[in-house]
Motif scaffolding. Structure first.
Motif, short mmCIF file in Angstrom:
data_model
loop_
_atom_site.label_atom_id
_atom_site.label_comp_id
_atom_site.label_asym_id
_atom_site.label_seq_id
_atom_site.Cartn_x
_atom_site.Cartn_y
_atom_site.Cartn_z
N TYR A 7 1.17 -0.85 -0.20
CA TYR A 7 0.53 -0.38 -0.27
C TYR A 7 0.74 1.33 0.04
O TYR A 7 0.55 2.10 -1.01
CB TYR A 7 -0.99 0.01 1.15
N GLN A 21 -4.99 2.09 -2.63
CA GLN A 21 -5.76 1.14 -2.75
C GLN A 21 -6.38 -0.06 -3.42
O GLN A 21 -5.81 -1.06 -3.65
CB GLN A 21 -7.13 1.14 -2.01
N GLN A 25 -4.81 -3.72 -4.10
CA GLN A 25 -6.28 -5.09 -4.80
C GLN A 25 -5.52 -5.67 -5.47
O GLN A 25 -5.73 -7.26 -5.29
CB GLN A 25 -7.70 -4.51 -4.61
N LEU B 62 -5.37 1.84 5.89
CA LEU B 62 -5.75 1.12 5.52
C LEU B 62 -7.39 0.45 5.68
O LEU B 62 -6.61 0.60 7.06
CB LEU B 62 -5.31 -0.71 4.88
N PHE B 66 -9.15 -4.81 5.23
CA PHE B 66 -9.06 -4.78 3.45
C PHE B 66 -8.96 -6.01 2.57
O PHE B 66 -9.21 -6.15 2.18
CB PHE B 66 -7.17 -4.13 3.59
#
Ligand SMILES: [Zn+2]
Lengths: 166, 262
Positions: A7, A21, A25, B62, B66
């Motif tokens: 991240y 993000q 992902q 985050l 997540f």
């Protein structure tokens, strides 16, 4: 366990939490599909970081296409000139979200990968060579060029920052 | 030592990245060269500034869940557009076309197939190699079935002869097909049965034993004209597989919806 690092790398290159993000992902989804190919961490972690860097840099370059780093993004030049503490003091007081990503945009892709890993993520040169699958000499060449470019950008935006010692 | 060479070394030296073998030479040069000493100062300041910037320029934390979100997204993509459904959907999509002449129908089928493939390329299988061999044939009303051969590497297997296929040890959906007229129309399939299994390999026991008691083979006429398509759904839940199965059954109305112990 890897997600904070991934991240963070994605953020340094995109300068935007939501985009970072999304990239994290996508990296994990790819990772999920490829998990059975890795049975030891030795090969796994470098691959993961390389994947992240490539995804984030591609994204960054797409976003940055045709865009130039503007002086104004470093804040009001007048305000800086008035500040006796110089740019360092000024930066301490000012939150500049996304500024790191705009700096890394100034580098070539190769410089950017090395710079993010070394100066922002704190990996060692041998670790970076493993991640990027190149020699340590190559890492050092890109690192030196990247640091010089970043320094030149800062000197350009803050002339007083470049003042020589008497 | 030339200043030009020193410049590159300085940029490494400032972060402790200059090999030791080169350090002594650079230090000696710095003693005698004001310009390079100043350059080192600038590099040091740039490094410090960068450190400060990096510390203040941090992303939002985050989300706590997540990894849960990522897993949900993986599952969603897997089930969003199962290629199996896409393939079968061809029949539904072009149902009104049944009244049309065979030649027109072939063209429509071809369009439908291409479209479906393009869709699935964008989704789950975006990065997978997709091999297709399309051999669309004129079909009669009531026997509208795809006859193209699709093969998604890993996830879609078949259509393959029931007696020849090796069924992997994975969860998924399977469809039993047969050829209503293998001699005259060898490329036409009809659906006999659609089911799901937590381990498709368990089918080998129940399904693949030809005999008078096996209705699938009876329907097919002979074991040689019975075929199977496997859609592998690793890590799918029984509920997810059942949903896909029900959707396929509702659309394709296979000859049998129950088949004894299978
Ligand atoms: Zn010099």
């Amino acid at each position: 366990m890897y997600s904070p690092r991934i991240y963070s790398i994605a953020y340094h290159l995109t300068g935007n939490s939501a985009d970072a993000q999304d990239i994290a992902q996508e990296v994990f989804i790819k990772l999920h599909g490829a998990l059975d190919r890795f049975n030891d961490q030795y090969r796994f972690a470098p691959w993961l970081y390389r994947l992240t860097l490539n995804a984030a840099i591609d994204y960054q370059r797409k976003q940055a296409h045709g865009r130039e780093l503007q002086f104004s993004e470093f804040g009001n030049p007048g305000a800086i000139a008035d500040n006796h503490g110089g740019p360092e003091a000024w930066f301490e007081k000012t939150e500049l979200l996304g500024i790191i990503s705009r700096l890394t945009e100034l580098l070539t892709k190769k410089q950017s990968r090395v710079f993010v890993l070394r100066d922002l993520q704190g990996f060692s040169t041998p670790e970076i060579a493993k991640i990027l699958q190149c020699s340590e000499i190559t890492v050092r060449v890109h690192l030196a060029n990247a640091r010089t470019r970043i320094k030149n950008a800062l000197v350009k935006f803050y002339p007083e920052f470049a003042a020589d010692n008497p | 030592m030339k200043c030009l060479r020193a410049e590159q070394q300085l940029a490494l030296f400032v972060g402790g990245d200059l090999p030791e073998s080169e350090t002594a030479e650079l230090t000696a040069h710095l003693e005698s060269c004001r310009a390079c000493a100043n350059e080192l100062e600038r590099l040091k300041r740039a490094q410090e500034l960068l450190g400060k910037l990096a510390r203040s320029d941090q992303p939002d934390p985050l989300p706590a869940d997540f990894s849960g979100q990522v897993l949900a997204e993986i599952q969603k993509r897997r089930l969003d557009k199962p290629p199996f459904i896409s393939l079968f959907a061809i029949r539904i999509r072009w149902k009104p076309a049944l009244a049309l002449s065979g030649a027109v129908l072939v063209i429509l089928l071809a369009i439908g197939v291409t479209r479906d493939l393009r869709q699935s390329r964008r989704g789950l299988f975006a990065n997978r190699t997709l091999k297709t061999r399309q051999s669309l044939t004129v079909v009669n009303p009531g026997e509208v079935l795809w006859s193209a051969k699709f093969h998604f590497i890993r996830n879609l297997i078949g259509p393959a002869r029931l007696t020849e296929v090796t069924i992997p040890d994975e969860p998924g959906i399977y469809a039993i097909l047969h050829k209503p007229d293998p001699v005259n129309r060898p490329k036409i399939f009809a659906v006999t049965f659609i089911g799901e299994k937590s381990e498709l390999s368990s089918l080998s026991e129940s399904l693949l034993k030809p005999g008078p008691g096996n209705r699938l083979f009876t329907r097919a006429g002979s074991p040689d004209s019975a075929y199977i398509v496997l859609y592998l759904l690793p890590e799918s839940t029984e509920e997810q597989r059942r949903q896909i199965k029900e959707a396929l059954i509702a659309r394709y109305e296979p000859d049998f919806t129950h088949n004894g112990g299978i």
